[in-house]
Design an enzyme around this catalytic site. Structure first.
Site, short mmCIF file in Angstrom:
data_model
loop_
_atom_site.label_atom_id
_atom_site.label_comp_id
_atom_site.label_asym_id
_atom_site.label_seq_id
_atom_site.Cartn_x
_atom_site.Cartn_y
_atom_site.Cartn_z
N HIS A 208 0.77 -1.24 0.06
CA HIS A 208 0.15 -0.06 -0.13
C HIS A 208 0.99 1.10 -0.07
O HIS A 208 2.09 1.23 0.62
CB HIS A 208 -0.99 -0.11 1.32
CG HIS A 208 -2.01 -0.82 1.08
ND1 HIS A 208 -3.08 -1.17 2.09
CD2 HIS A 208 -2.54 -1.44 -0.20
CE1 HIS A 208 -4.01 -2.10 1.53
NE2 HIS A 208 -3.69 -2.12 0.20
N ASP B 236 0.98 4.19 1.32
CA ASP B 236 1.60 4.74 2.49
C ASP B 236 2.70 4.09 3.25
O ASP B 236 3.03 4.32 4.34
CB ASP B 236 0.43 5.26 3.49
CG ASP B 236 -0.40 3.82 4.05
OD1 ASP B 236 -0.51 2.98 3.12
OD2 ASP B 236 -1.20 4.09 4.97
#
Length: 301
Positions: free
Chosen positions: A62, A64
């Site tokens: 992901h 982030d």
């Protein structure tokens, strides 16, 4: 052991908060754990010598948690890095990184070694004379691992008064620290226990990034000194955990309690809340020793 929190908030970066990234200093290693956007800036702000980072551990793909990695790799190239860098992460990370480098015609001038992870069981992924690193399988929307860092037992500590009293030559010091007895010239054998002190107890650190509560991790992290566990939500948003595969502060605390860890560090907070102090308040109803991660915070253990 030191833990530098570079970023510990969920989802998108803000002017005052950063997504997940941290540096663990352990036994002369600087391990980078996750690399969200802004990691390079945070490394500089916190005066961390990132040229010493040779191993990067990415929990999942992901953005982030790894969008800062291509930039960091490129910066190392611009700075003339020669030493190899190892990247441990889910299958697909090599394709993602090398495609960007190819399209930008900016392949590194140093060895970039990928260790792609696919196992759903814990596995040993790094070991040297001082440290081991194991994966901690987690339960998120994509394939995700946490990481367990464990020091090995170090050398015994010399009792300087004892070795001086017995006029033992420095040439024997390393053998003594390795646990061996010493035979004097007159044939007298001095037991190692009379010449040394026990080494410091080895420390351990468990990093559990994005995950729904997963009680299966408890045996693996049982008794660790420090547990970092995501706590995206408070109990008022518990209904969101099943859909998002995240945990609440109370759920993180229940893992810490059941695993009998030394200290729990909470992080990966949703930005919907006015104060991160609320996470500690909820966690402390379950587990006593709770710390709050925050950007730029340094923990020393």
């Amino acid at each position: 052991m030191k833990l530098h929190i570079l970023g510990c908030y969920a989802a998108t970066p803000r002017t005052m908060t950063n997504p997940s990234s941290q540096v663990l200093e352990i036994k002369n290693h600087l391990f980078l754990i996750d690399c969200g956007e802004g990691t390079q800036v945070q490394l500089r702000k916190n005066k961390i010598k990132f040229s010493r980072i040779n191993h990067v551990f990415i929990s999942h793909l992901h953005g982030d948690h790894f969008f800062g990695l291509p930039g960091l790799i490129s910066t190392f190239r611009l700075l003339g890095r020669k030493k190899e860098m190892h990247i441990y992460g889910p299958k697909g990370i090599k394709e993602a990184i090398t495609l960007l480098l190819k399209l930008g015609d900016s392949w590194t001038n140093y060895p970039l070694i990928f260790h792609e992870l696919v196992s759903n069981d814990s596995e040993l992924i790094f070991e040297d004379a001082k440290v081991t690193v194991e994966t901690i399988p987690l339960d998120h929307r994509v394939y995700t691992n946490g990481f367990l860092f464990k020091e090995k037992i170090g050398d015994r500590k010399l009792n300087i008064d004892a070795v001086t009293k017995n006029k033992i030559d420095k040439a024997y010091f390393q053998n003594i620290k390795n646990g061996k007895d010493v035979a004097l010239a007159n044939g007298v054998v001095i037991p190692n226990a009379n010449l040394t002190f026990d080494p410091p107890a080895p420390m351990s650190y468990a990093y559990c990034s994005d995950t729904a509560i997963r009680t299966e991790v408890v045996p693996q992290i049982s008794g660790v000194d420090i547990l970092y566990h995501e706590s995206t939500f408070l109990e008022s948003e518990n209904h969101l955990t099943a859909k998002t595969k995240h945990s609440t502060a109370k759920e993180a605390a229940s893992i810490a309690r059941d695993a009998k860890v030394g200290t729990l560090i909470l992080g990966h907070y949703s930005t919907r809340y006015k104060s991160i102090d609320l996470f500690r308040e909820e966690a402390e109803t379950i587990f006593d020793t709770v710390e709050l991660a925050d950007d730029g915070k340094l923990f020393e253990f």
